[in-house]
Write a protein that holds these residues in place. Structure first.
Motif, PDB file in Angstrom:
ATOM      1  N   UNK A 281       2.255 -13.174 -26.081  1.00 33.21           N
ATOM      2  CA  UNK A 281       3.152 -14.267 -25.926  1.00 33.21           C
ATOM      3  C   UNK A 281       4.398 -13.054 -26.984  1.00 33.21           C
ATOM      4  N   UNK A 282       3.845 -12.806 -27.983  1.00 38.88           N
ATOM      5  CA  UNK A 282       4.997 -11.436 -28.614  1.00 38.88           C
ATOM      6  C   UNK A 282       5.233 -10.510 -27.607  1.00 38.88           C
ATOM      7  N   UNK A 283       4.177  -9.918 -27.096  1.00 37.31           N
ATOM      8  CA  UNK A 283       3.953  -8.608 -26.475  1.00 37.31           C
ATOM      9  C   UNK A 283       5.122  -8.254 -25.022  1.00 37.31           C
ATOM     10  N   UNK A 284       4.794 -10.085 -24.158  1.00 29.99           N
ATOM     11  CA  UNK A 284       6.059 -10.461 -23.129  1.00 29.99           C
ATOM     12  C   UNK A 284       7.734 -10.472 -23.697  1.00 29.99           C
ATOM     13  N   UNK A 285       7.587 -11.046 -25.155  1.00 31.05           N
ATOM     14  CA  UNK A 285       8.764 -11.177 -25.647  1.00 31.05           C
ATOM     15  C   UNK A 285       9.808  -9.788 -25.911  1.00 31.05           C
ATOM     16  N   UNK A 286       8.592  -9.094 -26.497  1.00 36.68           N
ATOM     17  CA  UNK A 286       8.761  -7.478 -27.182  1.00 36.68           C
ATOM     18  C   UNK A 286      10.524  -7.273 -26.262  1.00 36.68           C
ATOM     19  N   UNK A 287      10.217  -7.475 -24.954  1.00 33.81           N
ATOM     20  CA  UNK A 287      11.403  -6.554 -24.050  1.00 33.81           C
ATOM     21  C   UNK A 287      12.703  -7.361 -24.488  1.00 33.81           C
ATOM     22  N   UNK A 288      13.770  -6.977 -24.764  1.00 32.14           N
ATOM     23  CA  UNK A 288      15.064  -8.637 -24.634  1.00 32.14           C
ATOM     24  C   UNK A 288      15.264  -8.708 -23.837  1.00 32.14           C
ATOM     25  N   UNK A 289      15.371  -8.203 -21.819  1.00 36.63           N
ATOM     26  CA  UNK A 289      15.318  -8.177 -21.094  1.00 36.63           C
ATOM     27  C   UNK A 289      14.934  -9.652 -20.286  1.00 36.63           C
ATOM     28  N   UNK A 290      13.843 -10.220 -21.023  1.00 35.32           N
ATOM     29  CA  UNK A 290      12.735 -11.099 -20.906  1.00 35.32           C
ATOM     30  C   UNK A 290      13.473 -12.368 -21.628  1.00 35.32           C
ATOM     31  N   UNK A 291      14.068 -13.595 -20.806  1.00 37.66           N
ATOM     32  CA  UNK A 291      14.356 -14.139 -21.509  1.00 37.66           C
ATOM     33  C   UNK A 291      14.054 -15.454 -22.198  1.00 37.66           C
ATOM     34  N   UNK A 292      12.917 -15.602 -21.708  1.00 39.14           N
ATOM     35  CA  UNK A 292      12.713 -16.964 -22.368  1.00 39.14           C
ATOM     36  C   UNK A 292       9.960 -16.642 -21.584  1.00 39.14           C
ATOM     37  N   UNK A 293       9.153 -16.343 -22.830  1.00 41.76           N
ATOM     38  CA  UNK A 293       8.178 -16.847 -21.848  1.00 41.76           C
ATOM     39  C   UNK A 293       7.788 -18.436 -21.739  1.00 41.76           C
ATOM     40  N   UNK A 294       7.127 -18.622 -20.284  1.00 39.79           N
ATOM     41  CA  UNK A 294       6.440 -20.004 -19.900  1.00 39.79           C
ATOM     42  C   UNK A 294       5.366 -20.436 -20.658  1.00 39.79           C
ATOM     43  N   UNK A 295       4.775 -21.037 -21.112  1.00 34.39           N
ATOM     44  CA  UNK A 295       3.325 -21.424 -21.212  1.00 34.39           C
ATOM     45  C   UNK A 295       2.913 -22.534 -20.649  1.00 34.39           C
ATOM     46  N   UNK A 296       2.021 -22.827 -20.617  1.00 33.73           N
ATOM     47  CA  UNK A 296       1.214 -24.145 -20.663  1.00 33.73           C
ATOM     48  C   UNK A 296       0.239 -24.451 -21.741  1.00 33.73           C
ATOM     49  N   UNK A 297       0.181 -25.934 -21.748  1.00 35.04           N
ATOM     50  CA  UNK A 297      -0.959 -26.247 -22.637  1.00 35.04           C
ATOM     51  C   UNK A 297      -1.628 -27.769 -22.339  1.00 35.04           C
ATOM     52  N   UNK A 298      -3.004 -27.749 -22.890  1.00 34.31           N
ATOM     53  CA  UNK A 298      -2.841 -29.178 -21.785  1.00 34.31           C
ATOM     54  C   UNK A 298      -4.077 -29.858 -23.227  1.00 34.31           C
ATOM     55  N   UNK A 299      -3.165 -29.511 -24.633  1.00 34.91           N
ATOM     56  CA  UNK A 299      -3.156 -29.737 -25.528  1.00 34.91           C
ATOM     57  C   UNK A 299      -2.537 -30.040 -26.872  1.00 34.91           C
ATOM     58  N   UNK A 300      -2.278 -30.489 -27.903  1.00 31.47           N
ATOM     59  CA  UNK A 300      -0.450 -30.381 -29.529  1.00 31.47           C
ATOM     60  C   UNK A 300      -1.453 -29.472 -29.780  1.00 31.47           C
ATOM     61  N   UNK A 301      -2.517 -28.755 -29.698  1.00 33.49           N
ATOM     62  CA  UNK A 301      -3.754 -27.812 -30.643  1.00 33.49           C
ATOM     63  C   UNK A 301      -2.608 -26.490 -30.431  1.00 33.49           C
ATOM     64  N   UNK A 302      -3.405 -26.034 -29.150  1.00 32.30           N
ATOM     65  CA  UNK A 302      -2.835 -25.384 -27.747  1.00 32.30           C
ATOM     66  C   UNK A 302      -1.575 -24.793 -28.205  1.00 32.30           C
ATOM     67  N   UNK A 303      -0.964 -25.874 -27.563  1.00 32.50           N
ATOM     68  CA  UNK A 303       0.741 -25.925 -27.635  1.00 32.50           C
ATOM     69  C   UNK A 303       1.464 -25.377 -29.133  1.00 32.50           C
ATOM     70  N   UNK A 304       0.970 -26.021 -30.111  1.00 33.10           N
ATOM     71  CA  UNK A 304       1.047 -25.071 -31.742  1.00 33.10           C
ATOM     72  C   UNK A 304       0.591 -23.951 -31.470  1.00 33.10           C
ATOM     73  N   UNK A 305       0.223 -23.605 -31.597  1.00 27.86           N
ATOM     74  CA  UNK A 305      -0.699 -21.246 -31.101  1.00 27.86           C
ATOM     75  C   UNK A 305       0.116 -20.904 -30.946  1.00 27.86           C
ATOM     76  N   UNK A 306       0.780 -21.805 -29.299  1.00 29.51           N
ATOM     77  CA  UNK A 306       1.566 -20.445 -28.938  1.00 29.51           C
ATOM     78  C   UNK A 306       3.156 -20.372 -29.277  1.00 29.51           C
ATOM     79  N   UNK A 307       3.567 -21.804 -29.796  1.00 34.74           N
ATOM     80  CA  UNK A 307       4.381 -22.173 -30.455  1.00 34.74           C
ATOM     81  C   UNK A 307       4.254 -21.268 -31.632  1.00 34.74           C
ATOM     82  N   UNK A 308       3.594 -20.655 -32.703  1.00 36.68           N
ATOM     83  CA  UNK A 308       3.436 -20.573 -33.911  1.00 36.68           C
ATOM     84  C   UNK A 308       3.359 -18.808 -33.591  1.00 36.68           C
TER      85      UNK A 308
END
Length: 341
Positions: A281-308
């Protein structure tokens, strides 16, 4: 139990301006492509959305065909809106799309004015909304004039059913044509939603430059390559995993060559003290032209890992150079054929 959003939700996440517009999006947005449909656990999806908003995720991304079955993600989202998020509607950016098959016959697919208009009406009804913030053309229609497809998007804005419009999986050439048409209709193209990951870098071949020139934002979907850029497949394909279900994640994508490169990328992430998903996710967001990265999450734990991921240190030039050795095309772009005509 009534839901009260976390009071400190806006101190946890960074936001980025979407192209040359007045809209900010969270650096990481939540997509409801998988895990939020009628065949999934309703309360689990509800918990993920609550946690996302509590951590500052203000953008929820849907499409008419998300499920399974198609339409059920929007139906569930409508229930979560009614029970939890109605008081926060003006804090949320809600998007939906139309372009893939939704009902039988010649008017339930692609990009005609009839299909897009009917689909948006159905989406609003399913979600219990008066309007969406962003309405997308989900793919290029090879048989409908682009003027008609863009005209339907502009009409949605004039009717007050959408605040902004966007396109998804359009080539650089088609993006330029679509943007010119929308501008002539008084409805600028706000955003483009392409697939983009370390295994699918097609947008670096002209699309990002086009978006920058035109002032259009970019939100990357499948940033984790449908879960390939996580720890799940490092030792092969687990029984019952998404790759075994015959859907969009094909077993052939998990070739030995791809797995070997994913393992090398995982080693780089491990040395950084991050999960592979976080580094991806950090790699996708390294370019300032990328406004946002979309994630999916099956659990709260997966979500937290991505947001971290956003807590990690920026990738250094040396790390980026090492990543480039393994971040090459993995033959996983399902959407390439729908980007042009």
């Amino acid at each position: 139990m009534p839901y009260d959003a976390a009071a400190d939700r806006y101190g946890r996440l960074s936001y980025r301006r979407c192209g040359r517009s007045g809209l900010d999006l969270p650096a990481i947005s939540l997509g409801l492509w998988q895990n939020f449909g009628g065949k999934d656990v309703f309360e689990t999806g509800r918990a993920v959305l609550r946690r996302a908003f509590d951590r500052g995720v203000t953008h929820f991304d849907l499409a008419n065909n998300y499920g399974p079955p198609p339409g059920s993600a929007e139906e569930n989202f409508g229930r979560w809106m009614a029970s939890d998020f109605r008081p926060y509607r003006d804090e949320l950016v809600i998007s939906t799309k139309a372009g893939y098959e939704m009902w039988p016959g010649p008017y339930g697919n692609f990009g005609s004015r009839k299909y897009l208009t009917a689909s948006l009406d159905q989406s609003l009804k399913r979600m219990g909304l008066d309007y969406v913030d962003i309405f997308y053309s989900h793919r290029v229609d090879p048989n409908t004039p682009l003027e008609e497809t863009m005209g339907a998007l502009a009409q949605a804005v004039r009717q007050g059913k959408a605040l902004y419009v966007g396109i998804s999986s359009y080539s650089p050439e088609m993006t330029r044509k679509a943007a010119d048409l929308l501008k002539s209709m008084g409805t600028p193209c706000l955003i483009h939603q392409p697939s983009y990951s370390m295994l699918n870098r097609w947008i670096e071949d002209g699309l990002l430059d086009t978006l920058e020139e035109l002032g259009i934002g970019c939100i990357a979907f499948s940033a984790l390559a449908q879960g390939m850029l996580t720890s799940k497949y490092l030792e092969g394909i687990p029984e019952g995993s998404r790759a075994t279900r015959g859907g969009s994640l094909k077993e052939g994508f998990l070739s030995e060559d791809n797995i070997q490169r994913i393992r090398q990328l995982n080693e780089i992430a491990r040395r950084r003290g991050q999960s592979l998903a976080q580094m991806s996710l950090l790699w996708v967001l390294r370019d300032p032209r990328v406004t946002s990265a979309l994630i999916g999450a099956r659990t709260v734990e997966q979500l937290d890992d991505s947001l971290d991921a956003l807590d990690g240190s920026p990738l250094t030039p040396e790390e980026l150079a090492e990543i480039d050795r393994f971040a090459t095309d993995g033959g996983i772009d399902l959407w390439r054929a729908s980007s042009s005509r």
